[in-house]
Enzyme design. Structure first.
Site, PDB file in Angstrom:
ATOM      1  N   ASP A  80     -24.582 -19.184  73.761  1.00  0.00           N
ATOM      2  CA  ASP A  80     -23.832 -20.628  74.219  1.00  0.00           C
ATOM      3  C   ASP A  80     -22.219 -20.232  74.669  1.00  0.00           C
ATOM      4  O   ASP A  80     -21.668 -20.885  75.265  1.00  0.00           O
ATOM      5  CB  ASP A  80     -24.029 -21.441  73.111  1.00  0.00           C
TER       6      ASP A  80
ATOM      7  N   LEU B 134     -20.141 -29.556  73.301  1.00  0.00           N
ATOM      8  CA  LEU B 134     -19.431 -30.077  74.680  1.00  0.00           C
ATOM      9  C   LEU B 134     -19.073 -28.824  75.593  1.00  0.00           C
ATOM     10  O   LEU B 134     -18.433 -28.931  76.815  1.00  0.00           O
ATOM     11  CB  LEU B 134     -17.921 -30.866  74.582  1.00  0.00           C
ATOM     12  N   ARG B 135     -19.431 -27.581  75.169  1.00  0.00           N
ATOM     13  CA  ARG B 135     -19.101 -26.455  76.100  1.00  0.00           C
ATOM     14  C   ARG B 135     -19.392 -26.458  77.542  1.00  0.00           C
ATOM     15  O   ARG B 135     -19.104 -26.132  78.488  1.00  0.00           O
ATOM     16  CB  ARG B 135     -19.555 -25.163  75.257  1.00  0.00           C
ATOM     17  N   GLY B 136     -20.836 -26.855  77.496  1.00  0.00           N
ATOM     18  CA  GLY B 136     -21.478 -27.305  78.932  1.00  0.00           C
ATOM     19  C   GLY B 136     -20.732 -28.129  79.765  1.00  0.00           C
ATOM     20  O   GLY B 136     -20.598 -27.763  80.998  1.00  0.00           O
TER      21      GLY B 136
ATOM     22  N   VAL C  40     -17.300 -25.972  80.811  1.00  0.00           N
ATOM     23  CA  VAL C  40     -17.606 -24.838  81.696  1.00  0.00           C
ATOM     24  C   VAL C  40     -18.027 -25.503  83.061  1.00  0.00           C
ATOM     25  O   VAL C  40     -17.620 -25.178  84.110  1.00  0.00           O
ATOM     26  CB  VAL C  40     -18.528 -23.899  81.227  1.00  0.00           C
TER      27      VAL C  40
END
Length: 352
Positions: A207, A288-290, A293
């Protein structure tokens, strides 16, 4: 004899623009070079699909960077975030700083590397005896402002992968030994590659990679012939091959530089940001990384296309690369994670 030695020193690299197929992998690398804050790329695929060749080729393509001369960390002459403490001190004292241009660092991390080899070490004896803080830089120092490549990253010790990802995310590396601490800039594009047959990375580590490209062996016979011919041509006369692709290489280099300069001014509408988050919500992406990015990658892609504003097509081009590795693995699931992302994207973005 002299000529061959001189030629050997240049060690020609297969030209990036001569690589046939594997467009998603190439795009992921280009976007990370345009905006290193995307968070690197993980490339998983079969053996012999050109992973290492492509990664080395992108580094060779990049324009030279200006660094402070005789500095261990490839320090930038004016950007404080990319500057070592010794250079900052010289600037504060108004000392004269000389610079030089170097190729973008391309650092290979060997599988057997120790933590000291990666992070660097402090000479404790010298520090205690002479009061001098002597730091022996590691691979993270050498990789600052460049590319750090880990082949077979899925076989690397999880602890080392954690260190790499932390440094890549923060842009800094801190080494502490016996109460002595050294901190230096370590901003690089982290590129990992591996073969899924040899095991997957833990989801928590996967991830942390900004993008994930899955590549397969080319099945199309005519394309396979083209790849073999291209490789044979390079192996028989690399300098002739480099000359043949020089114009394409120069054009791509110019496009990347233009995109890097344009990136800060590219905008993305609130409505599109909401739709990106809606896709992440439907796919049940943790954290919330998705979202972050995908927004970054869409801006980088729009910039690469010479646009001032992100549109739906830009998002569709990058979103699968940004999300496919963040989906929860279901052993009973028959559908490929990439296709699952595409289906949800089509549904969400077709709703006005």
């Amino acid at each position: 004899m002299t000529v061959s030695i001189a030629k050997d020193k240049t060690r020609p690299v297969f030209p990036f623009t001569a690589i046939v197929g594997q467009e998603k992998m190439k795009l992921a690398l280009i976007l990370n070079v345009i905006d290193p804050k995307i968070g690197g790329v993980m490339i998983m695929g079969d053996r012999g699909t050109g992973k290492s060749t492509t990664i080395r080729a992108i580094a060779d393509l990049l324009p030279k960077i200006e660094v402070v001369e005789d500095d261990l960390f490839n320090s930038h002459v004016s950007d404080y975030e990319l500057m070592s403490d010794s250079v900052k001190n010289k600037i504060q004292k108004s000392e004269n700083i000389s610079t030089t241009f170097i190729n973008v660092p391309m650092v290979d991390l060997p599988l057997g590397a120790t933590e000291d080899r990666v992070c660097g070490t402090i000479d404790i004896e010298k520090a205690l005896a002479d009061g001098i803080k002597t730091f022996e830089p590691g691979l993270l120092a050498k990789a600052n402002r460049g590319i750090l490549y880990v082949d077979e990253v899925n076989l690397l010790d999880d602890h080392l992968v954690d260190i790499l990802l932390d440094s890549a995310a923060s842009g800094w590396n801190t080494v502490e030994r016996e109460g002595i601490s050294v901190r230096h800039p370590a901003r690089f594009v982290l590129v990992g590659s591996g073969n899924p047959e040899e095991g997957e990375l833990r989801p928590q580590l996967l991830d942390r990679f900004g993008m994930h490209a899955e590549i397969r062996t080319v099945k199309e016979p005519s394309m396979r012939v083209q790849i073999v011919e291209q490789r044979s041509k390079f192996d028989s006369d690399p300098y002739m091959c480099l000359q043949e692709f020089q114009e394409q290489q120069d054009n791509l280099k110019s496009s990347i530089i233009a995109a890097q300069q344009k990136l800060p001014s590219v905008t993305i509408d609130y409505d599109l940001r909401v739709k990106i988050s809606e896709v992440c919500g439907i796919l049940d992406v943790d954290g919330l990384r998705g979202d972050i990015v995908t927004n970054r990658a869409a801006k980088a892609y729009a910039s690469y296309q010479g646009k001032d504003q992100v549109d739906i097509d830009d998002i569709k081009e990058v979103i699968t690369l940004c999300l496919r590795h963040r989906l929860r693995k279901d052993p009973l699931e028959t559908i490929d994670s990439g296709i699952k992302v595409e289906q949800v994207v089509e549904n969400v973005f077709s709703i006005n």
